[in-house]
Design a protein around this motif. Sequence first.
Motif, mmCIF file in Angstrom:
data_model
loop_
_atom_site.group_PDB
_atom_site.id
_atom_site.type_symbol
_atom_site.label_atom_id
_atom_site.label_comp_id
_atom_site.label_asym_id
_atom_site.label_seq_id
_atom_site.Cartn_x
_atom_site.Cartn_y
_atom_site.Cartn_z
ATOM 1 N N GLN A 1 -77.559 34.364 55.576
ATOM 2 C CA GLN A 1 -76.337 34.785 54.901
ATOM 3 C C GLN A 1 -76.387 34.446 53.414
ATOM 4 O O GLN A 1 -76.930 33.415 53.013
ATOM 5 C CB GLN A 1 -75.115 34.124 55.540
ATOM 6 C CG GLN A 1 -74.899 34.497 56.992
ATOM 7 C CD GLN A 1 -74.725 35.988 57.185
ATOM 8 O OE1 GLN A 1 -73.876 36.625 56.558
ATOM 9 N NE2 GLN A 1 -75.535 36.557 58.065
ATOM 10 N N THR A 2 -75.810 35.309 52.603
ATOM 11 C CA THR A 2 -75.750 35.069 51.161
ATOM 12 C C THR A 2 -74.334 34.785 50.672
ATOM 13 O O THR A 2 -74.153 34.272 49.570
ATOM 14 C CB THR A 2 -76.305 36.285 50.400
ATOM 15 O OG1 THR A 2 -75.574 37.463 50.786
ATOM 16 C CG2 THR A 2 -77.784 36.491 50.707
ATOM 17 N N ASP A 3 -73.332 35.111 51.484
ATOM 18 C CA ASP A 3 -71.929 34.826 51.166
ATOM 19 C C ASP A 3 -71.637 33.382 51.574
ATOM 20 O O ASP A 3 -71.843 33.004 52.725
ATOM 21 C CB ASP A 3 -71.022 35.799 51.917
ATOM 22 C CG ASP A 3 -69.558 35.640 51.555
ATOM 23 O OD1 ASP A 3 -69.062 34.493 51.561
ATOM 24 O OD2 ASP A 3 -68.880 36.649 51.307
ATOM 25 N N ILE A 4 -71.149 32.564 50.651
ATOM 26 C CA ILE A 4 -70.958 31.144 50.921
ATOM 27 C C ILE A 4 -69.993 30.906 52.085
ATOM 28 O O ILE A 4 -70.202 30.013 52.917
ATOM 29 C CB ILE A 4 -70.467 30.409 49.635
ATOM 30 C CG1 ILE A 4 -70.363 28.900 49.885
ATOM 31 C CG2 ILE A 4 -69.156 30.981 49.130
ATOM 32 C CD1 ILE A 4 -70.070 28.101 48.620
ATOM 33 N N ARG B 1 -69.458 32.946 54.615
ATOM 34 C CA ARG B 1 -70.048 33.391 55.877
ATOM 35 C C ARG B 1 -71.072 32.381 56.408
ATOM 36 O O ARG B 1 -71.255 32.282 57.613
ATOM 37 C CB ARG B 1 -70.674 34.774 55.715
ATOM 38 C CG ARG B 1 -69.631 35.880 55.639
ATOM 39 C CD ARG B 1 -70.247 37.252 55.557
ATOM 40 N NE ARG B 1 -69.206 38.269 55.485
ATOM 41 C CZ ARG B 1 -68.699 38.923 56.524
ATOM 42 N NH1 ARG B 1 -69.143 38.645 57.741
ATOM 43 N NH2 ARG B 1 -67.763 39.828 56.381
ATOM 44 N N GLU C 1 -66.162 34.923 42.959
ATOM 45 C CA GLU C 1 -67.501 35.363 43.335
ATOM 46 C C GLU C 1 -67.970 34.522 44.525
ATOM 47 O O GLU C 1 -67.882 33.301 44.508
ATOM 48 C CB GLU C 1 -68.471 35.192 42.164
ATOM 49 C CG GLU C 1 -69.917 35.539 42.497
ATOM 50 C CD GLU C 1 -70.086 36.966 42.962
ATOM 51 O OE1 GLU C 1 -70.430 37.153 44.150
ATOM 52 O OE2 GLU C 1 -69.844 37.885 42.151
ATOM 53 N N GLN C 2 -68.453 35.174 45.600
ATOM 54 C CA GLN C 2 -68.840 34.456 46.810
ATOM 55 C C GLN C 2 -70.335 34.542 47.114
ATOM 56 O O GLN C 2 -70.809 33.913 48.055
ATOM 57 C CB GLN C 2 -68.035 34.988 48.015
ATOM 58 C CG GLN C 2 -66.545 34.768 47.875
ATOM 59 C CD GLN C 2 -65.741 35.250 49.059
ATOM 60 O OE1 GLN C 2 -64.522 35.392 48.974
ATOM 61 N NE2 GLN C 2 -66.374 35.514 50.171
ATOM 62 N N ASP C 3 -71.081 35.304 46.325
ATOM 63 C CA ASP C 3 -72.510 35.476 46.555
ATOM 64 C C ASP C 3 -73.271 34.270 45.986
ATOM 65 O O ASP C 3 -73.252 34.019 44.783
ATOM 66 C CB ASP C 3 -72.995 36.768 45.888
ATOM 67 C CG ASP C 3 -74.407 37.162 46.316
ATOM 68 O OD1 ASP C 3 -75.177 36.271 46.725
ATOM 69 O OD2 ASP C 3 -74.728 38.359 46.250
ATOM 70 N N MET C 4 -73.957 33.523 46.856
ATOM 71 C CA MET C 4 -74.672 32.323 46.423
ATOM 72 C C MET C 4 -75.831 32.646 45.484
ATOM 73 O O MET C 4 -76.276 31.781 44.725
ATOM 74 C CB MET C 4 -75.191 31.554 47.640
ATOM 75 C CG MET C 4 -74.095 31.030 48.556
ATOM 76 S SD MET C 4 -74.731 29.980 49.887
ATOM 77 C CE MET C 4 -75.780 31.134 50.780
ATOM 78 N N ARG C 5 -76.321 33.874 45.527
ATOM 79 C CA ARG C 5 -77.413 34.268 44.651
ATOM 80 C C ARG C 5 -76.974 34.359 43.196
ATOM 81 O O ARG C 5 -77.805 34.456 42.288
ATOM 82 C CB ARG C 5 -78.001 35.598 45.113
ATOM 83 C CG ARG C 5 -78.684 35.521 46.474
ATOM 84 C CD ARG C 5 -79.019 36.889 47.027
ATOM 85 N NE ARG C 5 -77.828 37.691 47.259
ATOM 86 C CZ ARG C 5 -77.831 38.911 47.827
ATOM 87 N NH1 ARG C 5 -78.991 39.434 48.201
ATOM 88 N NH2 ARG C 5 -76.714 39.569 48.004
ATOM 89 N N LYS C 6 -75.658 34.335 42.967
ATOM 90 C CA LYS C 6 -75.113 34.390 41.616
ATOM 91 C C LYS C 6 -74.534 33.041 41.188
ATOM 92 O O LYS C 6 -73.719 32.978 40.267
ATOM 93 C CB LYS C 6 -74.051 35.483 41.519
ATOM 94 C CG LYS C 6 -74.585 36.878 41.821
ATOM 95 C CD LYS C 6 -73.487 37.923 41.753
ATOM 96 C CE LYS C 6 -74.034 39.305 42.098
ATOM 97 N NZ LYS C 6 -72.969 40.352 42.070
ATOM 98 N N ARG D 1 -77.405 30.962 37.760
ATOM 99 C CA ARG D 1 -77.609 32.410 37.895
ATOM 100 C C ARG D 1 -76.337 33.217 37.645
ATOM 101 O O ARG D 1 -76.321 34.428 37.859
ATOM 102 C CB ARG D 1 -78.155 32.712 39.306
ATOM 103 C CG ARG D 1 -79.506 32.068 39.589
ATOM 104 C CD ARG D 1 -79.994 32.369 40.988
ATOM 105 N NE ARG D 1 -79.138 31.793 42.015
ATOM 106 C CZ ARG D 1 -79.248 30.536 42.461
ATOM 107 N NH1 ARG D 1 -80.174 29.728 41.962
ATOM 108 N NH2 ARG D 1 -78.436 30.076 43.399
#
Length: 651
Positions: free
Chosen positions: A310-313, A315, A368-373, A453
């Motif tokens: 998963q990438t959404d924190i 989730r 923002e919930q995407d951990m990649r950012k 990021r």
Amino acid sequence: MKSVYLTLVLAPLLGAVIAGLFGKKIGRTLSHSVTILGVAVSCSLSVWVLSQFIADPGKVDNFTIYHWLVSEGIDFQIGFLVDSLTVLMITVVTFVSLMVHIYTIGYMQDDPGYQRFFSYIALFTFSMLMLVMANNFLQLFFGWEAVGLVSYLLIGFWFQRDSAVYANLKAFLVNRVGDFGFLLGIAAIFMFTHSLDYQDVFAQAPQLALETIDIIPGNSWDLMTVICLLLFVGAMGKSAQVPLHVWLPDSMEGPTPISALIHAATMVTAGIFMVARMSPLFEWSETALAVVLMIGTITSISMGLVGIVQTDIKRVVAYSTLSQLGYMTVALGVSAYAVAIFHLMTHAFFKALLFLGAGSVIIAMHHEQDMRKMGGLKKYLPITYWTTFIGSLALIGFPFFSGFFSKDSIIEAVAVSNIWGAEFAYMMVLLGVFVTAFYTFRMFYLVFHGPERMDHHTKAHLHESPLVVTIPLILLAIFSVLAGLVIEPLLFGEYFATAITVKPEHNVLQNLEFHSIIEFVWHGMLQPPFALAMAGWFLAWFLYMKRPEEAERNKQKLSIFYNILAKKYGFDEFNAWVFAGGARGIGQLLWKLGDAKLIDGWIVNGSARLVACFSGLLRHIQTGYLYHYAFAMILGLMFLLLQIWYIAPAP
């Protein structure tokens, strides 16, 4: 005490009514004040009642508030059963709810639905208290449906979003499947015991265990097994066990405080609590216990693996919740009900902490919930960082943290169980320890460490969350550390002696030894779970801090497995094609053949065409000419004379 219990239950309801009906008039400050006051009163009374039961754990208060309905001699009541199990649950529910209420002031401060949100979460607290304190199946079902209703409203709180509407509809439909089984189980209990009162039903359990029922003619099933499995179907829906788990990850569409209150700490544990409450029934069916054990095992390992990709924190934390609910269900399956409730309690603190910590990150990242950012947030959010670190250590079961005591107790209980499937369950829960540590610190390192990021605008405005957000984080962090220290009275003492029933042959706790906290920790550090947790932590550090390029390379190498996990084993597609798509297909077929062709085509429109055809013939007779009518009268008279001539007897 009756007035204390009534105040405890009704205080949140009063706050919900005031904020819900008069929120626009009294404003935001008064709306959150009355709801927080109501929950604070409930929490204070819960703590006081808990102190009474600690002094006297065998105490039981069971009484009727009022008679709702009497039909053919059957009395339907509203009443409370308050014992050691109830008191522990209401204390956890009200404390976590209070923390979430305070946290919500900061998280929802700019939301136009502010008053409505506070009304909903206070109403949820009332509903959960009614469920937990029920002394009969009628009130249990009322609370069960009420928390489901409020969950539906809160998942779809931002109803302007199509994804939120889809998510709350999905949660509603999946839970209807579970609730249908639950209702059938209650109906079976009522059919064979003629009562809905817990004490009456539990007293008849030995007799029910001797009876059979023919669900399919010629095939007899043990009645108790049928009842327990039907009740457990309800628990599978509420506590999100495979395959009725699909609604929980999508419920993250609701605001983060709801993720912490409903979908981590309280509502999803309703199924765990219910099975523990029904221990006098489940103990009479090893088949039901084996099914519970297998479902919990599959859920714990399969959902943990999905959390890895998963990438959404939110989730990641959601799939962690599914996995930990699986651990609780495993404990129920080996008759370690006290251990399941113990893990429920510790999990409520550290998982609520992780969800609220994720919310603090989301606030700082402008939603923002995407951990990649993300990345490198440690220096911007120090309080959030350290509290999340504490929650992470508790989740992986690090020594002296609450999760260490409860999770190790589950694994030890499974290891000595004789229930069918316990050997397989033991291997899977051990593997789950490694998986939990890996996805937990994967999330931790991606969010708080490594290169930054985020975009420049977000980075320029990063700062720690306000006190109304960080104070609940600190308090939950304290309990995430200390909650495990009550292991001795809960598991090895007499605290649950009158609240939970375990047959001697199922009592796995009697095979475990406890001398002191230090010895328990030392013993645990020499066992496989500790080594596996450290291995998972090390692998997360190595892949996402030391060699981040390896993570991407391994993702490409293992793309088949990655895609399976990313698609969540295809459950959503299966449900969309088979259940949702199949139901729509059957509905369209029935509409075309039944409604359009048979009803509309033949019955409604067909009868109209028949009348039109018949009237079209008749109107040719209605010419309006007098000689036509006279001729018709003569023909009619001749017809009557012929009838008389043929019928009349001969002279």
